[in-house]
Write a protein that holds these residues in place. Structure first.
Motif, mmCIF file in Angstrom:
data_model
loop_
_atom_site.group_PDB
_atom_site.id
_atom_site.type_symbol
_atom_site.label_atom_id
_atom_site.label_comp_id
_atom_site.label_asym_id
_atom_site.label_seq_id
_atom_site.Cartn_x
_atom_site.Cartn_y
_atom_site.Cartn_z
ATOM 1 N N ASP A 11 0.825 -1.209 0.000
ATOM 2 C CA ASP A 11 0.000 0.000 0.000
ATOM 3 C C ASP A 11 0.865 1.267 0.000
ATOM 4 O OD1 ASP A 11 -2.252 -1.596 -0.002
ATOM 5 O OD2 ASP A 11 -2.635 -1.371 2.160
ATOM 6 N N GLU A 12 1.893 1.299 0.860
ATOM 7 C CA GLU A 12 2.762 2.478 0.952
ATOM 8 C C GLU A 12 3.548 2.693 -0.338
ATOM 9 O OE1 GLU A 12 4.686 5.843 2.020
ATOM 10 O OE2 GLU A 12 2.967 4.945 3.052
ATOM 11 N N LEU A 13 4.120 1.621 -0.877
ATOM 12 C CA LEU A 13 4.897 1.754 -2.113
ATOM 13 C C LEU A 13 4.002 2.119 -3.304
ATOM 14 C CD1 LEU A 13 7.412 -1.166 -1.618
ATOM 15 C CD2 LEU A 13 7.943 1.295 -1.635
ATOM 16 N N THR A 14 2.774 1.613 -3.319
ATOM 17 C CA THR A 14 1.828 1.979 -4.379
ATOM 18 C C THR A 14 1.539 3.475 -4.322
ATOM 19 O OG1 THR A 14 0.862 -0.238 -4.384
ATOM 20 C CG2 THR A 14 -0.471 1.522 -5.332
ATOM 21 N N ARG A 15 1.366 4.013 -3.105
ATOM 22 C CA ARG A 15 1.155 5.460 -2.935
ATOM 23 C C ARG A 15 2.347 6.258 -3.461
ATOM 24 N NH1 ARG A 15 -1.723 3.872 1.576
ATOM 25 N NH2 ARG A 15 0.007 3.895 3.035
ATOM 26 N N ARG A 16 3.533 5.670 -3.417
ATOM 27 C CA ARG A 16 4.754 6.340 -3.892
ATOM 28 C C ARG A 16 4.981 6.133 -5.392
ATOM 29 N NH1 ARG A 16 9.415 5.716 0.618
ATOM 30 N NH2 ARG A 16 8.183 6.320 2.427
ATOM 31 N N GLY A 17 4.054 5.459 -6.055
ATOM 32 C CA GLY A 17 4.145 5.303 -7.502
ATOM 33 C C GLY A 17 4.688 3.966 -7.985
ATOM 34 N N VAL A 18 4.952 3.042 -7.072
ATOM 35 C CA VAL A 18 5.447 1.722 -7.468
ATOM 36 C C VAL A 18 4.281 0.886 -7.983
ATOM 37 C CG1 VAL A 18 6.502 -0.431 -6.629
ATOM 38 C CG2 VAL A 18 7.372 1.786 -5.836
ATOM 39 N N ARG A 19 4.491 0.193 -9.074
ATOM 40 C CA ARG A 19 3.461 -0.678 -9.649
ATOM 41 C C ARG A 19 3.884 -2.127 -9.420
ATOM 42 N NH1 ARG A 19 2.166 -2.796 -15.223
ATOM 43 N NH2 ARG A 19 4.347 -2.998 -15.054
ATOM 44 N N PHE A 20 3.006 -2.893 -8.802
ATOM 45 C CA PHE A 20 3.312 -4.288 -8.488
ATOM 46 C C PHE A 20 2.900 -5.206 -9.631
ATOM 47 C CE2 PHE A 20 3.926 -2.307 -4.504
ATOM 48 C CZ PHE A 20 4.895 -3.081 -3.891
ATOM 49 N N GLU A 21 3.679 -6.262 -9.814
ATOM 50 C CA GLU A 21 3.441 -7.226 -10.881
ATOM 51 C C GLU A 21 2.224 -8.087 -10.537
ATOM 52 O OE1 GLU A 21 5.576 -7.494 -13.791
ATOM 53 O OE2 GLU A 21 6.047 -5.531 -12.921
ATOM 54 N N ILE A 22 1.396 -8.355 -11.517
ATOM 55 C CA ILE A 22 0.241 -9.246 -11.368
ATOM 56 C C ILE A 22 0.547 -10.510 -12.167
ATOM 57 C CG2 ILE A 22 -2.238 -9.538 -11.721
ATOM 58 C CD1 ILE A 22 -1.556 -7.279 -9.733
ATOM 59 N N TYR A 23 0.503 -11.648 -11.488
ATOM 60 C CA TYR A 23 0.773 -12.927 -12.151
ATOM 61 C C TYR A 23 -0.461 -13.811 -12.076
ATOM 62 C CZ TYR A 23 5.700 -11.584 -11.804
ATOM 63 O OH TYR A 23 6.898 -10.928 -11.902
ATOM 64 N N ASP A 24 -0.792 -14.481 -13.168
ATOM 65 C CA ASP A 24 -1.879 -15.456 -13.205
ATOM 66 C C ASP A 24 -1.390 -16.664 -14.003
ATOM 67 O OD1 ASP A 24 -4.282 -16.723 -12.911
ATOM 68 O OD2 ASP A 24 -5.344 -15.513 -14.400
ATOM 69 N N LEU A 25 -0.428 -17.359 -13.409
ATOM 70 C CA LEU A 25 0.167 -18.544 -14.021
ATOM 71 C C LEU A 25 -0.246 -19.768 -13.212
ATOM 72 C CD1 LEU A 25 3.708 -16.961 -14.456
ATOM 73 C CD2 LEU A 25 1.952 -17.200 -16.215
ATOM 74 N N PRO A 26 -0.118 -20.971 -13.764
ATOM 75 C CA PRO A 26 -0.529 -22.164 -13.019
ATOM 76 C C PRO A 26 0.110 -22.291 -11.630
ATOM 77 C CG PRO A 26 -0.049 -22.737 -15.290
ATOM 78 C CD PRO A 26 0.339 -21.293 -15.119
ATOM 79 N N ASP A 27 1.405 -21.980 -11.507
ATOM 80 C CA ASP A 27 2.084 -22.124 -10.211
ATOM 81 C C ASP A 27 2.384 -20.797 -9.534
ATOM 82 O OD1 ASP A 27 2.096 -24.880 -10.480
ATOM 83 O OD2 ASP A 27 4.056 -24.896 -11.475
ATOM 84 N N LEU A 28 1.924 -19.714 -10.113
ATOM 85 C CA LEU A 28 2.221 -18.395 -9.573
ATOM 86 C C LEU A 28 1.035 -17.465 -9.794
ATOM 87 C CD1 LEU A 28 4.304 -16.404 -8.347
ATOM 88 C CD2 LEU A 28 5.113 -16.014 -10.677
ATOM 89 N N LYS A 29 0.296 -17.208 -8.720
ATOM 90 C CA LYS A 29 -0.871 -16.339 -8.805
ATOM 91 C C LYS A 29 -0.791 -15.273 -7.714
ATOM 92 C CE LYS A 29 -4.058 -19.796 -10.648
ATOM 93 N NZ LYS A 29 -3.912 -19.401 -12.027
ATOM 94 N N THR A 30 -1.059 -14.048 -8.128
ATOM 95 C CA THR A 30 -1.130 -12.954 -7.160
ATOM 96 C C THR A 30 -2.557 -12.427 -7.144
ATOM 97 O OG1 THR A 30 -0.522 -11.336 -8.847
ATOM 98 C CG2 THR A 30 1.280 -12.258 -7.530
#
Length: 191
Positions: A139-158
């Motif tokens: 949340d804090e880093l998003t407020r500072r402009g950081v964009r988090f990676e979104i993964y939707d893979l069979p073994d890796l989901k966010t």
């Protein structure tokens, strides 16, 4: 020039002795040695600790890599932009010397970031930041402009915030301006 010698004594009896030499001539010549011996078969085995490569300096003292305060490094194509990101956005102590950045991390650890004109982003996580609360850090880093990676893979989901839960430690990945992958990861007892 490395000098590698060894020979087979009998069926499974063999001994190798590797010697690596380095001659320098600043005021005379000094010789650094790195030896590692292996004895197998009916001969006595050396303990694993003896397979660490001691290096004798010119005073006869052993220098071991295990006692060296190692550091990691990775590249970027834009030092000013990278410095701004790590210092202002992430809030880290960053110094610059001769166009190379040093991140000064908690616990006295340092990471080197060097310029590379043909830089390619790492395809793996180059730096993990253990935190007590991943959601709060995201949340804090998003407020500072950081964009988090979104993964939707069979073994890796966010989730939609970019946080992976329930498949190992809670973790969220993001990229620096050069595209290198970083993370905030759930702090464990060892962190």
């Amino acid at each position: 020039m490395p000098d590698v010698s060894g020979g087979i004594h009998s069926d499974l009896d063999w001994s190798w002795d590797f010697t690596l030499g380095c001659d320098t001539s600043a005021r005379g010549t000094s010789r650094s040695e790195c030896r590692i011996g292996f004895i197998y078969g009916s001969e006595e085995h050396q303990p694993l600790d003896s397979q660490i490569w001691p290096v004798k300096n010119n005073r006869g003292k052993d220098i071991m890599l295990k006692d060296s305060k190692a550091f990691s490094g990775f590249s970027t194509e834009d030092i000013p932009k990278t410095k701004e990101f790590y210092s202002a956005t992430l809030g880290l102590d960053v110094t610059e010397s001769h166009g190379v950045l040093t991140l000064h991390l908690a616990g006295g650890n340092n990471v080197l970031i060097y310029p590379k004109p043909n830089h390619l982003p790492a395809t793996f996580t180059v730096l993990n930041f253990p935190v007590k609360d991943v959601d709060r850090a995201v949340d804090e880093l998003t407020r500072r402009g950081v964009r988090f990676e979104i993964y939707d893979l069979p073994d890796l989901k966010t989730d939609k915030k970019g946080v992976m839960r329930g498949n190992g430690p809670t973790i969220a990945w993001f990229r620096d301006p050069a595209g290198n992958i970083l993370s905030v990861i759930e702090q464990t007892g060892e962190s």
